[in-house]
Motif scaffolding. Sequence first.
Motif, PDB file in Angstrom:
ATOM      1  N   TYR A  21      41.577   2.549  -5.397  1.00  0.00           N
ATOM      2  CA  TYR A  21      42.019   2.994  -4.072  1.00  0.00           C
ATOM      3  C   TYR A  21      41.673   4.453  -3.853  1.00  0.00           C
ATOM      4  O   TYR A  21      41.429   5.226  -4.790  1.00  0.00           O
ATOM      5  CB  TYR A  21      43.527   2.797  -3.904  1.00  0.00           C
ATOM      6  CG  TYR A  21      44.391   3.776  -4.680  1.00  0.00           C
ATOM      7  CD1 TYR A  21      44.701   5.037  -4.156  1.00  0.00           C
ATOM      8  CD2 TYR A  21      44.898   3.446  -5.928  1.00  0.00           C
ATOM      9  CE1 TYR A  21      45.489   5.932  -4.860  1.00  0.00           C
ATOM     10  CE2 TYR A  21      45.686   4.340  -6.640  1.00  0.00           C
ATOM     11  CZ  TYR A  21      45.980   5.573  -6.104  1.00  0.00           C
ATOM     12  OH  TYR A  21      46.743   6.469  -6.809  1.00  0.00           O
ATOM     13  N   PHE A  37      45.060   0.185   4.716  1.00  0.00           N
ATOM     14  CA  PHE A  37      43.887  -0.395   5.371  1.00  0.00           C
ATOM     15  C   PHE A  37      43.231  -1.443   4.484  1.00  0.00           C
ATOM     16  O   PHE A  37      42.891  -1.179   3.329  1.00  0.00           O
ATOM     17  CB  PHE A  37      42.876   0.701   5.702  1.00  0.00           C
ATOM     18  CG  PHE A  37      41.609   0.180   6.319  1.00  0.00           C
ATOM     19  CD1 PHE A  37      41.530  -0.051   7.686  1.00  0.00           C
ATOM     20  CD2 PHE A  37      40.496  -0.091   5.542  1.00  0.00           C
ATOM     21  CE1 PHE A  37      40.361  -0.541   8.260  1.00  0.00           C
ATOM     22  CE2 PHE A  37      39.323  -0.582   6.099  1.00  0.00           C
ATOM     23  CZ  PHE A  37      39.260  -0.800   7.467  1.00  0.00           C
ATOM     24  N   HIS A  39      39.899  -3.843   4.205  1.00  0.00           N
ATOM     25  CA  HIS A  39      38.541  -3.850   4.731  1.00  0.00           C
ATOM     26  C   HIS A  39      37.997  -5.255   5.022  1.00  0.00           C
ATOM     27  O   HIS A  39      38.576  -6.267   4.628  1.00  0.00           O
ATOM     28  CB  HIS A  39      37.593  -3.110   3.773  1.00  0.00           C
ATOM     29  CG  HIS A  39      37.426  -3.770   2.426  1.00  0.00           C
ATOM     30  ND1 HIS A  39      36.648  -4.879   2.228  1.00  0.00           N
ATOM     31  CD2 HIS A  39      37.925  -3.435   1.197  1.00  0.00           C
ATOM     32  CE1 HIS A  39      36.645  -5.210   0.947  1.00  0.00           C
ATOM     33  NE2 HIS A  39      37.430  -4.358   0.294  1.00  0.00           N
ATOM     34  N   HIS A  45      36.451  -0.142   0.422  1.00  0.00           N
ATOM     35  CA  HIS A  45      37.462   0.766   0.963  1.00  0.00           C
ATOM     36  C   HIS A  45      36.861   1.796   1.918  1.00  0.00           C
ATOM     37  O   HIS A  45      37.555   2.306   2.803  1.00  0.00           O
ATOM     38  CB  HIS A  45      38.144   1.516  -0.184  1.00  0.00           C
ATOM     39  CG  HIS A  45      37.233   2.515  -0.837  1.00  0.00           C
ATOM     40  ND1 HIS A  45      36.265   2.157  -1.754  1.00  0.00           N
ATOM     41  CD2 HIS A  45      37.100   3.854  -0.659  1.00  0.00           C
ATOM     42  CE1 HIS A  45      35.596   3.224  -2.121  1.00  0.00           C
ATOM     43  NE2 HIS A  45      36.079   4.268  -1.481  1.00  0.00           N
ATOM     44  N   GLY A  48      37.371   2.255   5.783  1.00  0.00           N
ATOM     45  CA  GLY A  48      38.534   2.872   6.398  1.00  0.00           C
ATOM     46  C   GLY A  48      38.474   4.386   6.462  1.00  0.00           C
ATOM     47  O   GLY A  48      39.332   5.019   7.081  1.00  0.00           O
ATOM     48  N   THR A  64      43.299   3.352   1.467  1.00  0.00           N
ATOM     49  CA  THR A  64      42.243   2.348   1.526  1.00  0.00           C
ATOM     50  C   THR A  64      41.961   1.873   0.102  1.00  0.00           C
ATOM     51  O   THR A  64      42.144   2.631  -0.860  1.00  0.00           O
ATOM     52  CB  THR A  64      40.958   2.919   2.149  1.00  0.00           C
ATOM     53  OG1 THR A  64      40.449   3.975   1.314  1.00  0.00           O
ATOM     54  CG2 THR A  64      41.221   3.471   3.540  1.00  0.00           C
TER      55      THR A  64
END
Length: 260
Positions: A21, A37, A39, A45, A48, A64
């Motif tokens: 993340y 978020f 995707h 990720h 985002g 994200t």
Amino acid sequence: MKYGISVSEGCIASPGGLIYYKLARTSAPGRRPLIIFSHEIGCTHARGAKYARPLGEYGCHLLTFDFLGGGAHCRGGVPTTEMTVLTELRDLEAVLDAARAWDFADPERIYLMGASQGGFVSAACAARRAGELAGLILLYPGFTIRQVMRRRFGSLGNVPDTFELNDWITLGRPYVEAVWDYDIDADIRAYTGPVLIIHGSEDPVVSGRDVRRAAGLYRDAELHVIPGAGHGFEGRDVSEAVGYIESFIDRTGRENRAAV
């Protein structure tokens, strides 16, 4: 006032493996709203990232992450042929569990934000974890995955072990099996919290009719259509979407405080 942001990265343990993340943390004081978020299929990720600075300047944290097997460039070492909407639901729940423990995030103001298939998964998660969420934000949500797979294959007996989706990603038979009888409408009806849906008028993947239908199934949904936008927002479309998101967070924050 516009706040600054700082970006960090890490991994969250889940039943499927380690989920990578990135966290864009606002410098706004106190516990702040946290947006998680999810995707699109075949992406990472990084999709985002365009929302991180404007939402951080507004005063929100943005998390994200990579779905395990969610795309060829997702971290975690899981092949895309093992990914399904159910494995992504598992991943999102693990991320939500971890994020709720962060002392800089307001546990009463956590939002799920999903794009395309990430919207499908966020909607499914919201139905299961409604009491832990302040709201749900859906960007061109892919609620028609089941219909797309059924049109393509006709029956489960016709699904091969692996197949290509739009020359974009290699998927496995489990992907189709997971959505074949999945009733996303039941999840939509089950979530009674506030929902924001943002769609593009020129989306070639998800029709406006399907998005309007989904909005009508939610108890408390607002729908905004961005003129000229397609399946994915860039440039001025992002700025317009962020404006809707900020207004939604402001409104739901006031409603939550009034209910206390």
